[in-house]
Motif scaffolding. Structure first.
Motif, short mmCIF file in Angstrom:
data_model
loop_
_atom_site.label_atom_id
_atom_site.label_comp_id
_atom_site.label_asym_id
_atom_site.label_seq_id
_atom_site.Cartn_x
_atom_site.Cartn_y
_atom_site.Cartn_z
N ARG A 1 0.81 -1.09 -0.10
CA ARG A 1 -0.07 0.20 0.04
C ARG A 1 0.83 1.11 -0.23
NH1 ARG A 1 -5.48 -0.82 -0.67
NH2 ARG A 1 -6.03 -3.02 0.08
N VAL A 2 0.46 2.19 -0.93
CA VAL A 2 0.90 3.49 -1.03
C VAL A 2 -0.09 4.42 -0.54
CG1 VAL A 2 3.08 3.09 -2.34
CG2 VAL A 2 0.92 3.55 -3.31
N PHE A 3 -0.03 5.68 -0.42
CA PHE A 3 -1.04 6.48 -0.10
C PHE A 3 -1.24 7.86 -1.04
CE2 PHE A 3 0.03 4.03 3.30
CZ PHE A 3 -1.19 3.65 3.81
N ARG A 4 -2.31 8.36 -1.58
CA ARG A 4 -2.52 9.32 -2.55
C ARG A 4 -2.29 10.74 -1.82
NH1 ARG A 4 -5.14 9.18 -7.25
NH2 ARG A 4 -6.34 7.44 -6.57
N THR A 5 -1.43 11.67 -2.33
CA THR A 5 -1.39 12.70 -1.91
C THR A 5 -2.45 13.83 -2.81
OG1 THR A 5 0.32 13.56 -3.35
CG2 THR A 5 0.97 12.36 -1.35
N GLY A 6 -2.21 15.19 -2.32
CA GLY A 6 -3.00 16.30 -2.91
C GLY A 6 -2.31 16.69 -4.35
N GLY A 7 -1.40 16.01 -4.57
CA GLY A 7 -0.44 16.54 -5.82
C GLY A 7 -1.09 15.94 -6.91
N VAL B 1 -1.19 14.38 -10.81
CA VAL B 1 -0.40 13.52 -11.68
C VAL B 1 0.59 14.35 -12.91
CG1 VAL B 1 -0.71 11.74 -13.56
CG2 VAL B 1 -2.14 11.60 -11.44
N VAL B 2 1.68 13.73 -13.13
CA VAL B 2 2.62 14.17 -13.98
C VAL B 2 2.81 13.31 -15.05
CG1 VAL B 2 5.00 14.87 -14.32
CG2 VAL B 2 4.00 15.72 -12.12
N GLU B 3 2.53 13.85 -16.37
CA GLU B 3 2.66 13.22 -17.46
C GLU B 3 4.15 13.78 -18.08
OE1 GLU B 3 -0.17 13.18 -20.63
OE2 GLU B 3 -1.89 13.09 -18.95
N GLU B 4 4.90 12.45 -18.65
CA GLU B 4 6.40 12.73 -18.76
C GLU B 4 6.31 11.43 -19.99
OE1 GLU B 4 10.16 10.58 -18.76
OE2 GLU B 4 8.61 9.67 -17.59
N GLY B 5 6.43 11.97 -21.20
CA GLY B 5 6.27 11.12 -22.34
C GLY B 5 4.89 10.41 -22.50
N ARG B 6 4.83 9.28 -22.45
CA ARG B 6 3.51 8.57 -22.62
C ARG B 6 3.59 7.97 -21.02
NH1 ARG B 6 1.09 7.53 -27.30
NH2 ARG B 6 2.33 8.25 -29.23
N ARG B 7 4.09 8.31 -20.13
CA ARG B 7 4.09 7.86 -18.64
C ARG B 7 3.18 8.69 -17.84
NH1 ARG B 7 9.78 7.49 -19.72
NH2 ARG B 7 10.35 5.57 -20.74
N ARG B 8 2.40 8.17 -17.01
CA ARG B 8 1.82 9.14 -15.91
C ARG B 8 2.41 8.75 -14.71
NH1 ARG B 8 -2.93 11.55 -17.06
NH2 ARG B 8 -4.02 10.75 -15.21
N TRP B 9 2.81 9.69 -13.82
CA TRP B 9 3.37 9.56 -12.64
C TRP B 9 2.27 10.01 -11.47
CZ3 TRP B 9 8.00 7.02 -11.68
CH2 TRP B 9 8.81 6.72 -12.90
N GLN B 10 1.88 9.27 -10.43
CA GLN B 10 1.26 9.49 -9.39
C GLN B 10 2.33 9.80 -8.34
OE1 GLN B 10 -2.34 9.45 -8.96
NE2 GLN B 10 -1.57 10.38 -7.19
N PRO B 11 1.78 10.82 -7.81
CA PRO B 11 2.48 11.46 -6.41
C PRO B 11 1.93 10.64 -5.18
CG PRO B 11 1.15 13.19 -7.04
CD PRO B 11 1.07 12.08 -8.24
N VAL B 12 2.64 9.99 -4.36
CA VAL B 12 2.42 9.22 -3.28
C VAL B 12 3.02 9.63 -2.05
CG1 VAL B 12 1.47 7.28 -4.88
CG2 VAL B 12 3.76 7.41 -3.84
N ASP C 1 6.18 5.12 5.55
CA ASP C 1 6.64 5.90 6.23
C ASP C 1 6.71 7.47 6.55
OD1 ASP C 1 8.46 6.30 4.30
OD2 ASP C 1 10.17 5.21 4.85
N GLY C 2 5.79 8.00 5.53
CA GLY C 2 5.67 9.09 5.44
C GLY C 2 6.44 9.95 4.22
N ARG C 3 7.47 9.34 3.68
CA ARG C 3 8.08 9.94 2.78
C ARG C 3 7.26 10.04 1.48
NH1 ARG C 3 13.19 6.46 1.61
NH2 ARG C 3 11.53 4.79 2.00
N GLY C 4 7.56 11.31 0.70
CA GLY C 4 6.94 11.54 -0.66
C GLY C 4 7.78 10.58 -1.78
N ALA C 5 6.85 10.30 -2.46
CA ALA C 5 7.46 9.69 -3.76
C ALA C 5 6.57 9.46 -4.84
CB ALA C 5 7.89 7.94 -3.35
N TRP C 6 7.02 8.91 -5.81
CA TRP C 6 6.42 9.03 -7.38
C TRP C 6 6.31 7.48 -7.76
CZ3 TRP C 6 4.32 13.47 -9.61
CH2 TRP C 6 4.40 14.63 -8.89
#
Length: 291
Positions: free
Chosen positions: A136-142, A144-155, A159-164
């Motif tokens: 499990r990871v957890f959705r943030t309020g950020g 989604v970033v599109e990079e090329g044909r990829r879609r990146w979800q901020p999570v 342990d509370g660290r931000g990641a993608w």
């Protein structure tokens, strides 16, 4: 009168220090037991649960990132006796590997067999965590970033660290067929006590496959055999049992299993070749999910 002690794989008590979980009150031999109530915890990362409070203790199972746990008690050296909630299995972990509360965002389930969380929305960014199916990871309020044909979800990681993570890692799973899902693990490495595609043992594979189909199995092979309905002739998806071992039947003779003979997930045909003949000779029966 002889008292039959509960199974220590699932029931928390230590006769050496006379501490036990509250649920066992009245079920243990008379003595000065200190009873404790479990407290909620979560796995901060994919972590090994060990047989004892020692880094040299064998791994008995794994807790995946973000999975809920119960903390029974801890010792002075910073080790925690914990239970995985999904199958009530006990082991020891470092307190530093646990969190008292996960992030408050929406819980997102990892559906890829293996994946990574990155420091930024790009595959060249540093890897912050290894992910596995069921973590499990957890959705943030950020956004989604599109990079090329990829879609990146901020999570946020547990342990509370931000990641993608890429959205494909979190894609809604298709309706699971046990055989098709099991075959996705083919050639994954064998690991005693493992239950992810980074490394798993025989019952870790069957438990994970059945969970994907909505069926909760206990952790170990003997426990799984006890809850399934015995059958004479196996169908695809039934389990085959052996002393200390379990596999999933692909058809009436072929079986997929995580095994230490090949140190990976492989397919065997019962009765074929030396290994297949040994497996067939030692088979103790087949089991099917009730109903």
């Amino acid at each position: 009168m002889t008292i039959t002690l509960p199974d220590r794989r699932n029931h928390a008590f230590d006769p050496d220090v006379h501490v036990a979980e509250e649920a066992l009150r009245g079920q243990l031999p008379e003595g000065q037991w200190r009873y404790v109530a479990p407290r909620p915890m979560w796995a901060a990362q994919r972590l090994s649960l060990r047989s004892g409070p020692d880094v040299r203790g064998s791994q008995v199972t794994e807790a995946l990132a973000g999975e809920p746990l119960q903390l029974l008690w801890e010792n002075a050296e910073g080790w925690a006796h914990v239970r995985t909630l999904h199958d009530r299995y006990l082991g020891w972990a470092r307190m530093t590997e646990l969190v008292h509360q996960p992030p408050q965002g929406e819980s997102l389930r990892v559906t890829a067999l293996r994946g990574h969380a990155f420091a930024g929305p790009k595959v060249s960014q540093p890897v912050l965590a290894e992910l596995a199916y069921g973590a499990r990871v957890f959705r943030t309020g950020g956004e989604v970033v599109e990079e090329g044909r990829r879609r990146w979800q901020p999570v946020e990681l547990p342990d509370g660290r931000g990641a993608w993570v890429q959205e494909v890692v979190l894609a809604p799973p298709k309706e699971a067929d046990p055989v098709a899902f099991a075959l996705r693990f083919l050639e994954a490495p064998y690991l005693w006590g493992g239950r992810s595609a980074w490394g798993l043992d025989c019952s870790g594979l069957t438990q994970t496959v059945y969970a994907a189909c909505g069926h909760d199995l206990p952790r170990d092979a003997d426990q799984q055999q006890q809850v399934l309905t015995p059958v004479e002739t196996p169908l695809p998806g039934d389990l085959a049992f052996f002393p200390g071992h379990v596999g999933l039947m692909i058809d009436a003779r072929r079986m997929i299993h995580a095994n230490a003979t090949h140190m990976s997930v492989t397919i065997e045909t019962l009765g074929e070749g030396d290994y297949g003949a040994r497996l067939q000779a030692s088979c103790t029966g087949f089991g099917r999910w009730p109903g």
